[in-house]
Design an enzyme around this catalytic site. Structure first.
Site, short mmCIF file in Angstrom:
data_model
loop_
_atom_site.label_atom_id
_atom_site.label_comp_id
_atom_site.label_asym_id
_atom_site.label_seq_id
_atom_site.Cartn_x
_atom_site.Cartn_y
_atom_site.Cartn_z
N ASN A 9 -22.42 72.39 47.66
CA ASN A 9 -23.82 71.96 47.68
C ASN A 9 -24.65 73.23 47.75
O ASN A 9 -24.75 73.85 48.81
CB ASN A 9 -24.06 71.07 48.92
CG ASN A 9 -25.54 70.75 49.12
OD1 ASN A 9 -26.36 70.99 48.23
ND2 ASN A 9 -25.86 70.22 50.29
N LYS A 11 -27.74 73.67 47.42
CA LYS A 11 -29.09 73.49 47.98
C LYS A 11 -30.12 74.21 47.08
O LYS A 11 -29.93 74.24 45.87
CB LYS A 11 -29.13 73.96 49.43
CG LYS A 11 -28.01 73.30 50.26
CD LYS A 11 -28.13 73.50 51.73
CE LYS A 11 -26.95 72.83 52.42
NZ LYS A 11 -27.04 72.89 53.87
N HIS A 95 -28.34 63.36 52.50
CA HIS A 95 -28.02 64.64 53.17
C HIS A 95 -28.94 64.81 54.38
O HIS A 95 -30.08 64.36 54.37
CB HIS A 95 -28.21 65.80 52.18
CG HIS A 95 -27.71 67.09 52.76
ND1 HIS A 95 -28.49 67.87 53.59
CD2 HIS A 95 -26.51 67.70 52.66
CE1 HIS A 95 -27.77 68.92 53.97
NE2 HIS A 95 -26.57 68.84 53.41
N GLU A 97 -30.63 67.17 55.38
CA GLU A 97 -31.94 67.78 55.09
C GLU A 97 -32.89 66.77 54.47
O GLU A 97 -34.10 66.82 54.68
CB GLU A 97 -31.73 69.03 54.20
CG GLU A 97 -31.16 70.17 55.03
CD GLU A 97 -30.12 71.03 54.33
OE1 GLU A 97 -30.11 71.10 53.09
OE2 GLU A 97 -29.28 71.63 55.05
N GLU A 167 -21.10 65.03 58.21
CA GLU A 167 -21.69 66.34 58.46
C GLU A 167 -22.48 66.30 59.76
O GLU A 167 -23.65 65.89 59.77
CB GLU A 167 -22.62 66.72 57.31
CG GLU A 167 -21.94 66.77 55.96
CD GLU A 167 -22.70 67.66 54.97
OE1 GLU A 167 -22.11 68.64 54.52
OE2 GLU A 167 -23.87 67.38 54.69
N GLY A 173 -25.07 74.88 58.45
CA GLY A 173 -25.78 76.14 58.28
C GLY A 173 -25.92 76.94 59.56
O GLY A 173 -26.68 77.91 59.62
N SER A 213 -20.67 74.24 58.01
CA SER A 213 -20.11 75.58 58.22
C SER A 213 -18.62 75.67 57.89
O SER A 213 -17.87 76.36 58.58
CB SER A 213 -20.39 76.07 59.65
OG SER A 213 -21.79 76.16 59.86
P1 PGA Z 1 -23.09 74.55 55.32
O1 PGA Z 1 -23.82 73.27 54.65
O2 PGA Z 1 -21.70 74.62 54.75
O3 PGA Z 1 -23.94 75.73 54.90
O4 PGA Z 1 -23.10 74.34 56.79
C1 PGA Z 1 -23.11 72.08 54.44
C2 PGA Z 1 -24.04 71.03 53.87
O5 PGA Z 1 -25.19 70.96 54.28
O6 PGA Z 1 -23.64 70.23 52.99
#
Ligand code: PGA
Length: 256
Positions: A9, A11, A95, A97, A167, A173, A213
């Site tokens: 992903n 983003k 997601h 976000e 998640e 992140g 992460s």
């Molecule tokens: P990350 O993001 O691996 O940077 O923690 C995962 C995601 O939001 O799908």
């Protein structure tokens, strides 16, 4: 029986050249590691370039979001039929976000899941708790609500094609990963929930990715868990070598 699925992903990252280079590298890894399904979800404006790079390779491509209506006066939005028209296989929905930065509620995400199926896109439905919810012991009730609303009204056939991405929001992140045991506990809960909502066979068929992460250093231990069927990878998918290492880690963990 469940093919592991590692999906990047990206983003709101990369430029066009970086997107194409990442896609080419991911496509090469996908060809080298056929035991793992490999996907990339680039920014919408680079979908076409990434799809061109993926053509003729096993790399599958998805959108990061879509709107619920198929067309109309919705400035700035992208419709499911547009993603399907380009050749996308998947679309990430719900997601964290989208839920927490852009305020998307459960019922909107539920409608998007159905709209995705109407145009033949497979949803990657993201679910997960905030840190305060985990501390308050609400993890199971939060992910139950996300899954129950996300799967509402789906046939068993459609439900089998949903990929769930668990998640935990506090792990996205942040560099802080759920331990393999913490993740497995929630994944096992989600599988039991699917058995309740549908049946044991469906529960065994649905792939549940972990996200938050994921890195080369932790991928193998996470993927070794019985109910973790892959990963949705943010930051570490933006470097070709770390993404490839995560894919290899999954193959090793799930391999014979
Ligand atoms: P990350 O993001 O691996 O940077 O923690 C995962 C995601 O939001 O799908």
């Amino acid at each position: 029986m469940r093919k592991p699925f590692i999906c990047g992903n990206w983003k709101m990252n990369t430029n066009r050249a970086e997107a194409v280079a990442l896609a080419e590298a991911a496509a090469a890894t996908a060809a080298d590691v056929p035991a793992v399904e490999v996907g990339a979800c680039p920014p919408a404006c680079y979908l076409e370039a990434v799809l061109a790079a993926a053509q003729g390779t096993p790399l599958v491509v998805g959108g990061q979001n879509m709107y619920v209506e198929p067309k109309g006066a919705f400035t700035g939005e992208i419709a499911g039929p547009m993603l399907a028209d380009l050749g996308c296989t998947y679309v990430i929905l719900g997601h964290s976000e989208r839920r927490h930065v852009f305020g998307e509620p459960d019922d909107l995400i539920s409608k998007k899941v159905k709209a995705a199926f109407e145009v033949g896109l497979k949803p990657i439905l993201c679910v997960g708790e905030l840190i305060d919810q985990r501390r308050a012991g609400e993890t199971e009730s939060v992910v139950r609500r996300h899954v129950t609303t996300g799967f509402e009204g789906l046939t068993t056939q459609q439900a089998a094609d949903v990929v769930i991405a668990y998640e935990p929001v506090w792990a996205i992140g942040t560099g802080e990963t759920a331990t393999p045991d913490q993740a497995q506990e929630v994944h096992a809960f989600l599988r039991r929930l699917l058995a309740d909502l549908y049946d044991a066979r469906l529960a065994r068929a649905v792939r549940i990715q972990y996200g938050g992460s994921v890195k080369p250093e932790n991928a193998r231990d996470l993927m070794a868990q019985a109910d973790i069927d892959g990963a949705l990878v943010g930051g570490a998918s933006l470097k070709a070598d770390s993404f490839a290492a995560i894919i290899s880690g999954a193959a090793q963990a799930k391999g014979p």
